[in-house]
Design a protein around this motif. Structure first.
Motif, PDB file in Angstrom:
ATOM      1  N   TYR A 162     -60.045   2.983   1.014  1.00 57.89           N
ATOM      2  CA  TYR A 162     -58.677   2.484   0.883  1.00 57.89           C
ATOM      3  C   TYR A 162     -57.871   3.296  -0.133  1.00 57.89           C
ATOM      4  N   TYR A 163     -58.525   3.808  -1.162  1.00 54.62           N
ATOM      5  CA  TYR A 163     -57.839   4.655  -2.139  1.00 54.62           C
ATOM      6  C   TYR A 163     -57.290   5.896  -1.446  1.00 54.62           C
ATOM      7  N   GLU A 164     -58.114   6.507  -0.609  1.00 53.90           N
ATOM      8  CA  GLU A 164     -57.689   7.696   0.132  1.00 53.90           C
ATOM      9  C   GLU A 164     -56.522   7.360   1.058  1.00 53.90           C
ATOM     10  N   GLN A 165     -56.576   6.221   1.727  1.00 57.53           N
ATOM     11  CA  GLN A 165     -55.475   5.809   2.598  1.00 57.53           C
ATOM     12  C   GLN A 165     -54.182   5.658   1.805  1.00 57.53           C
ATOM     13  N   ALA A 166     -54.268   5.021   0.636  1.00 56.98           N
ATOM     14  CA  ALA A 166     -53.071   4.822  -0.187  1.00 56.98           C
ATOM     15  C   ALA A 166     -52.534   6.144  -0.713  1.00 56.98           C
ATOM     16  N   ALA A 167     -53.413   7.054  -1.079  1.00 60.75           N
ATOM     17  CA  ALA A 167     -52.986   8.342  -1.638  1.00 60.75           C
ATOM     18  C   ALA A 167     -52.244   9.196  -0.621  1.00 60.75           C
ATOM     19  N   THR A 168     -52.496   8.959   0.658  1.00 63.64           N
ATOM     20  CA  THR A 168     -51.923   9.813   1.695  1.00 63.64           C
ATOM     21  C   THR A 168     -50.962   9.089   2.629  1.00 63.64           C
ATOM     22  N   CYS A 169     -50.629   7.829   2.359  1.00 67.64           N
ATOM     23  CA  CYS A 169     -49.778   7.075   3.287  1.00 67.64           C
ATOM     24  C   CYS A 169     -48.301   7.447   3.181  1.00 67.64           C
ATOM     25  N   GLY A 170     -47.858   7.998   2.040  1.00 70.41           N
ATOM     26  CA  GLY A 170     -46.477   8.433   1.895  1.00 70.41           C
ATOM     27  C   GLY A 170     -45.459   7.319   1.734  1.00 70.41           C
ATOM     28  N   GLN A 171     -45.915   6.126   1.374  1.00 68.51           N
ATOM     29  CA  GLN A 171     -44.993   5.009   1.171  1.00 68.51           C
ATOM     30  C   GLN A 171     -45.504   4.108   0.052  1.00 68.51           C
ATOM     31  N   LEU A 172     -44.712   3.105  -0.324  1.00 68.34           N
ATOM     32  CA  LEU A 172     -45.081   2.254  -1.455  1.00 68.34           C
ATOM     33  C   LEU A 172     -46.329   1.428  -1.167  1.00 68.34           C
ATOM     34  N   PHE A 173     -46.414   0.787  -0.009  1.00 69.47           N
ATOM     35  CA  PHE A 173     -47.577  -0.034   0.327  1.00 69.47           C
ATOM     36  C   PHE A 173     -48.370   0.635   1.439  1.00 69.47           C
ATOM     37  N   SER A 174     -49.665   0.801   1.205  1.00 72.39           N
ATOM     38  CA  SER A 174     -50.509   1.423   2.219  1.00 72.39           C
ATOM     39  C   SER A 174     -50.848   0.453   3.341  1.00 72.39           C
ATOM     40  N   LYS A 175     -50.769  -0.839   3.059  1.00 72.19           N
ATOM     41  CA  LYS A 175     -50.939  -1.889   4.069  1.00 72.19           C
ATOM     42  C   LYS A 175     -50.223  -3.125   3.549  1.00 72.19           C
ATOM     43  N   PRO A 176     -49.941  -4.079   4.425  1.00 72.83           N
ATOM     44  CA  PRO A 176     -49.185  -5.257   3.974  1.00 72.83           C
ATOM     45  C   PRO A 176     -49.916  -6.026   2.868  1.00 72.83           C
ATOM     46  N   ALA A 177     -49.135  -6.509   1.910  1.00 72.59           N
ATOM     47  CA  ALA A 177     -49.701  -7.311   0.824  1.00 72.59           C
ATOM     48  C   ALA A 177     -50.146  -8.665   1.370  1.00 72.59           C
ATOM     49  N   GLN A 178     -51.209  -9.193   0.815  1.00 72.92           N
ATOM     50  CA  GLN A 178     -51.738 -10.496   1.190  1.00 72.92           C
ATOM     51  C   GLN A 178     -51.471 -11.483   0.048  1.00 72.92           C
ATOM     52  N   PRO A 179     -51.455 -12.768   0.322  1.00 71.68           N
ATOM     53  CA  PRO A 179     -51.143 -13.729  -0.738  1.00 71.68           C
ATOM     54  C   PRO A 179     -52.234 -13.877  -1.790  1.00 71.68           C
ATOM     55  N   ASN A 180     -53.467 -13.439  -1.516  1.00 75.92           N
ATOM     56  CA  ASN A 180     -54.547 -13.625  -2.481  1.00 75.92           C
ATOM     57  C   ASN A 180     -54.814 -12.353  -3.289  1.00 75.92           C
ATOM     58  N   MET A 181     -53.768 -11.605  -3.606  1.00 69.04           N
ATOM     59  CA  MET A 181     -53.929 -10.364  -4.362  1.00 69.04           C
ATOM     60  C   MET A 181     -53.465 -10.546  -5.801  1.00 69.04           C
ATOM     61  N   MET A 182     -54.102  -9.789  -6.688  1.00 67.91           N
ATOM     62  CA  MET A 182     -53.659  -9.736  -8.076  1.00 67.91           C
ATOM     63  C   MET A 182     -53.484  -8.272  -8.451  1.00 67.91           C
ATOM     64  N   GLY A 183     -52.443  -7.987  -9.210  1.00 64.27           N
ATOM     65  CA  GLY A 183     -52.152  -6.622  -9.597  1.00 64.27           C
ATOM     66  C   GLY A 183     -53.119  -6.110 -10.650  1.00 64.27           C
ATOM     67  N   VAL A 184     -53.582  -4.885 -10.442  1.00 61.01           N
ATOM     68  CA  VAL A 184     -54.435  -4.191 -11.397  1.00 61.01           C
ATOM     69  C   VAL A 184     -53.936  -2.758 -11.463  1.00 61.01           C
ATOM     70  N   THR A 185     -53.701  -2.267 -12.670  1.00 65.61           N
ATOM     71  CA  THR A 185     -53.291  -0.881 -12.802  1.00 65.61           C
ATOM     72  C   THR A 185     -53.927  -0.294 -14.053  1.00 65.61           C
ATOM     73  N   ALA A 186     -53.959   1.015 -14.095  1.00 67.54           N
ATOM     74  CA  ALA A 186     -54.523   1.708 -15.251  1.00 67.54           C
ATOM     75  C   ALA A 186     -53.486   2.679 -15.798  1.00 67.54           C
ATOM     76  N   MET A 187     -53.461   2.787 -17.109  1.00 69.49           N
ATOM     77  CA  MET A 187     -52.644   3.784 -17.785  1.00 69.49           C
ATOM     78  C   MET A 187     -53.602   4.622 -18.625  1.00 69.49           C
ATOM     79  N   PRO A 188     -54.339   5.534 -17.963  1.00 67.35           N
ATOM     80  CA  PRO A 188     -55.405   6.252 -18.665  1.00 67.35           C
ATOM     81  C   PRO A 188     -54.932   7.155 -19.791  1.00 67.35           C
ATOM     82  N   GLY A 189     -53.649   7.454 -19.842  1.00 66.85           N
ATOM     83  CA  GLY A 189     -53.130   8.285 -20.914  1.00 66.85           C
ATOM     84  C   GLY A 189     -52.638   7.502 -22.115  1.00 66.85           C
ATOM     85  N   LEU A 190     -52.815   6.181 -22.106  1.00 66.16           N
ATOM     86  CA  LEU A 190     -52.247   5.353 -23.167  1.00 66.16           C
ATOM     87  C   LEU A 190     -53.294   4.401 -23.727  1.00 66.16           C
ATOM     88  N   HIS A 191     -53.525   4.483 -25.024  1.00 65.55           N
ATOM     89  CA  HIS A 191     -54.342   3.492 -25.725  1.00 65.55           C
ATOM     90  C   HIS A 191     -53.360   2.563 -26.412  1.00 65.55           C
TER      91      HIS A 191
END
Length: 141
Positions: A46-75
């Motif tokens: 799914y990461y590969e699909q998202a990296a190459t989909c060319g849009q904001l959402f790689s597939k439709p959002a579902q109601p049971n999702m929680m946001g997770v993100t990383a800022m590896p350049g910031l402590h």
């Protein structure tokens, strides 16, 4: 719509840098799997699909999702989205920062936003306890 929902499992909705425009990102998601190995194998697809989909959402959002993100350049030691009204929904959002080694330990900054309307201190404490237990398990592999 307009009703509070509950789920036994929340799937992560995460940011992925786009290959066509690295300054932009797409949102990817991987359904929960009890086996970390199985989850990770599905995540790679799914990461590969998202990296190459060319849009904001790689597939439709579902109601049971929680946001997770990383800022590896910031402590960081503190983080806030800055919206005084908070998020428009009750789903949790987790931000991971850059890990560092301090005094022989790995320190990973974690920001979490929870809606008090659906989470109390005990539930939030349990989330962080499980996160710590999981991180300790990885250090013993």
């Amino acid at each position: 719509a307009g009703e509070l929902g509950t789920w036994d499992v929340l799937d992560p909705l995460y940011t992925v840098p786009r290959r066509d425009k690295p300054e932009l990102f797409s949102m990817g998601s991987t359904a929960y799997r009890a086996s970390f190995y199985d989850f990770y194998q599905a995540f790679l697809v799914y990461y590969e699909q998202a990296a190459t989909c060319g849009q904001l959402f790689s597939k439709p959002a579902q109601p049971n999702m929680m946001g997770v993100t990383a800022m590896p350049g910031l402590h960081f030691s503190s983080f806030a989205f800055g919206d005084p009204e908070g998020k428009p929904d009750f789903s949790p959002f987790i931000v991971l920062g850059r890990y560092e080694w301090q005094a022989g330990k790995t320190i990973l900054p974690v920001f979490a936003e929870f809606a008090h309307a659906v989470n109390d201190g005990q539930q939030i404490s349990r989330f962080f306890q499980l996160l710590e237990e999981t991180m300790r398990a990885f250090t013993t592999l």
